[in-house]
Design a protein around this motif. Structure first.
Motif, PDB file in Angstrom:
ATOM      1  N   PRO A   1       0.805  -1.220   0.000  1.00 28.89           N
ATOM      2  CA  PRO A   1       0.000   0.000   0.000  1.00 28.89           C
ATOM      3  C   PRO A   1       0.843   1.277   0.000  1.00 28.89           C
ATOM      4  N   TYR A   2       2.165   1.117   0.046  1.00 28.98           N
ATOM      5  CA  TYR A   2       3.070   2.265   0.105  1.00 28.98           C
ATOM      6  C   TYR A   2       3.700   2.494  -1.274  1.00 28.98           C
ATOM      7  N   ASN A   3       4.713   3.351  -1.342  1.00 29.35           N
ATOM      8  CA  ASN A   3       5.377   3.631  -2.606  1.00 29.35           C
ATOM      9  C   ASN A   3       6.482   2.609  -2.867  1.00 29.35           C
ATOM     10  N   ASP A   4       6.327   1.849  -3.934  1.00 28.02           N
ATOM     11  CA  ASP A   4       7.325   0.861  -4.367  1.00 28.02           C
ATOM     12  C   ASP A   4       7.828   1.320  -5.728  1.00 28.02           C
ATOM     13  N   GLN A   5       9.133   1.560  -5.848  1.00 24.59           N
ATOM     14  CA  GLN A   5       9.630   2.270  -7.023  1.00 24.59           C
ATOM     15  C   GLN A   5      11.105   1.975  -7.268  1.00 24.59           C
ATOM     16  N   HIS A   6      11.648   2.533  -8.350  1.00 22.56           N
ATOM     17  CA  HIS A   6      13.067   2.486  -8.723  1.00 22.56           C
ATOM     18  C   HIS A   6      13.648   1.071  -8.676  1.00 22.56           C
ATOM     19  N   PRO A   7      13.216   0.201  -9.592  1.00 23.90           N
ATOM     20  CA  PRO A   7      13.720  -1.177  -9.618  1.00 23.90           C
ATOM     21  C   PRO A   7      15.096  -1.293 -10.267  1.00 23.90           C
ATOM     22  N   SER A   8      15.779  -2.406  -9.992  1.00 23.79           N
ATOM     23  CA  SER A   8      17.022  -2.790 -10.668  1.00 23.79           C
ATOM     24  C   SER A   8      17.068  -4.308 -10.696  1.00 23.79           C
ATOM     25  N   ILE A   9      17.290  -4.890 -11.872  1.00 23.23           N
ATOM     26  CA  ILE A   9      17.221  -6.338 -12.051  1.00 23.23           C
ATOM     27  C   ILE A   9      18.622  -6.929 -12.202  1.00 23.23           C
ATOM     28  N   SER A  10      18.861  -8.073 -11.572  1.00 33.17           N
ATOM     29  CA  SER A  10      20.157  -8.741 -11.664  1.00 33.17           C
ATOM     30  C   SER A  10      20.337  -9.370 -13.046  1.00 33.17           C
ATOM     31  N   LYS A  11      21.583  -9.672 -13.391  1.00 33.73           N
ATOM     32  CA  LYS A  11      21.899 -10.261 -14.692  1.00 33.73           C
ATOM     33  C   LYS A  11      21.132 -11.562 -14.929  1.00 33.73           C
ATOM     34  N   ASP A  12      21.023 -12.411 -13.900  1.00 33.18           N
ATOM     35  CA  ASP A  12      20.333 -13.691 -14.067  1.00 33.18           C
ATOM     36  C   ASP A  12      18.821 -13.571 -13.956  1.00 33.18           C
ATOM     37  N   GLY A  13      18.313 -12.375 -13.650  1.00 31.49           N
ATOM     38  CA  GLY A  13      16.873 -12.163 -13.565  1.00 31.49           C
ATOM     39  C   GLY A  13      16.217 -12.737 -12.331  1.00 31.49           C
ATOM     40  N   LEU A  14      17.012 -13.082 -11.306  1.00 34.06           N
ATOM     41  CA  LEU A  14      16.464 -13.751 -10.129  1.00 34.06           C
ATOM     42  C   LEU A  14      16.364 -12.854  -8.905  1.00 34.06           C
ATOM     43  N   SER A  15      16.930 -11.659  -8.974  1.00 35.26           N
ATOM     44  CA  SER A  15      16.847 -10.698  -7.871  1.00 35.26           C
ATOM     45  C   SER A  15      16.400  -9.352  -8.425  1.00 35.26           C
ATOM     46  N   LEU A  16      15.364  -8.802  -7.826  1.00 36.75           N
ATOM     47  CA  LEU A  16      14.870  -7.492  -8.215  1.00 36.75           C
ATOM     48  C   LEU A  16      14.976  -6.563  -7.014  1.00 36.75           C
ATOM     49  N   TYR A  17      15.880  -5.591  -7.110  1.00 35.37           N
ATOM     50  CA  TYR A  17      16.047  -4.588  -6.072  1.00 35.37           C
ATOM     51  C   TYR A  17      15.083  -3.427  -6.345  1.00 35.37           C
ATOM     52  N   PHE A  18      14.611  -2.786  -5.280  1.00 35.33           N
ATOM     53  CA  PHE A  18      13.734  -1.631  -5.474  1.00 35.33           C
ATOM     54  C   PHE A  18      13.697  -0.807  -4.192  1.00 35.33           C
TER      55      PHE A  18
END
Length: 346
Positions: free
Chosen positions: A63-80
């Motif tokens: 319900p809060y602000n979730d933004q500014h993603p970054s994806i790992s090379k293998d596609g298995l970790s998504l930082y935000f």
């Protein structure tokens, strides 16, 4: 032997030794192996149009602000970034993981006190080698309001082994706000660039502008940022994502003052023929991707087919939600490495 065949052969020979060992070094593989393993085999790339964005769902979004993603090379970790409860400050960096690219994303976890502080910690950018995490933060001890930092880890498969972020110094950072870093290493020369955005620096075009700093290698200091005037408009220009060959740049920019805008902030794309050429005038990704609401902070997958971003469009789970759009990649010796002009805005 044809030029493409020579590139692939050099890539195979150069990457053979590296492919047979585990990469745990704190700085990752050298320029030659990065060239061999990450770039040359996919020398010729072209892509179809972007599809309709899909919300990442209530497991990831809150319900809060979730933004500014970054994806790992293998596609298995998504930082935000999120300001949800359970963090250490107003905005913290979180990560959601999955076992394979076909699985759903798991419950996000806070990266912890090694990365996050009681200040605002923002805009993670995970490098291709997996050993470096760039971010911006307004924590005490910097050069201005918000500064650029980098954290390192030895084990690129452990999302919770980061060391404390180090300030990039007061040459690239100024008394103004620096934010939204995007790291790029030229696969041909090894030269490194850090694209970022800065607020109201003297000489800028207005509001946030996109700048670039360069250095010759891992141990060299970052130079002063230079305004990338080809990418900037008269209003807010912020987060960027660059394809690994350096020929395609996605960015967030206000619709005001640009042709083809769809809403308040949109996603745009710029291209160039080689990494030595200037960027083209950004083109809007069109109404399939952009909405009448805020759409920002693109993050591109390693293979160039998946674009993560955040949006305030209706139908989400809170303030800003994370979304993903995909496109098809085509290969062939006669295919150029840019998005076909007719594929944009459809």
């Amino acid at each position: 032997m044809k030029p493409l065949e020579r590139i692939i052969l050099v890539a195979a020979l150069g990457g053979l030794g590296y492919a047979c060992r585990t990469d745990r070094s704190p700085v990752g593989p050298g320029v030659a192996t990065r060239l061999a393993t990450d770039v040359a085999v996919d020398d010729a790339l072209a892509f179809g149009p972007w599809g309709a964005p899909v919300n990442l769902g209530k497991t990831v979004n809150s319900p809060y602000n979730d933004q500014h993603p970054s994806i790992s090379k293998d596609g298995l970790s998504l930082y935000f970034v999120s300001n949800r409860p359970g963090g250490f400050g107003g905005n913290d960096i979180w990560v959601t993981q999955r076992a394979t690219v076909g699985d759903t994303w798991g419950k996000p976890r806070n990266l912890g006190p090694a990365i996050n502080t009681s200040s605002s910690d923002f805009a993670p950018d995970l490098t291709i080698d997996g050993h470096h995490l760039y971010l911006n933060s307004d924590r005490p001890g910097g050069c201005g309001g918000s500064d650029l930092y980098v954290a390192e880890r030895r084990d690129k498969d452990d999302d919770f082994s980061w060391g404390a972020p180090q300030n990039l110094g007061c040459t690239i950072n100024t008394t103004y706000d620096e934010a939204g870093p995007t790291f790029f290493e030229d696969p041909e020369t090894g030269a490194q660039s850090l694209y970022f955005t800065s607020l109201n620096r003297p000489g800028g075009l207005g509001d946030f502008d996109i700048y670039v700093s360069t250095r010759s290698g891992d141990d060299a200091p970052w130079g002063a940022g230079v305004d990338v005037t080809a990418l900037n408009g008269p209003y807010r220009d912020t987060r960027t994502a660059i394809r690994r060959d350096g020929l395609e740049m996605f960015l967030s920019s206000d619709s005001k003052g640009r042709l083809g805008g769809q809403g308040s902030q949109d996603l745009w794309v710029s291209t160039r023929a080689t990494t030595r050429d200037p960027w083209s005038t950004p083109v809007n990704l069109g109404p399939t991707v952009n909405s009448a609401d805020f759409d920002g902070a693109p993050a591109l997958s390693f293979d160039g087919t998946t674009l993560y971003f955040f949006s305030g469009r209706p139908g989400g789970f809170g303030g800003y939600d994370l979304y993903v759009t995909t496109r098809t990649r085509h290969r062939g010796p006669d295919v150029v490495g840019v998005v076909p002009a007719g594929a944009l805005g459809k």
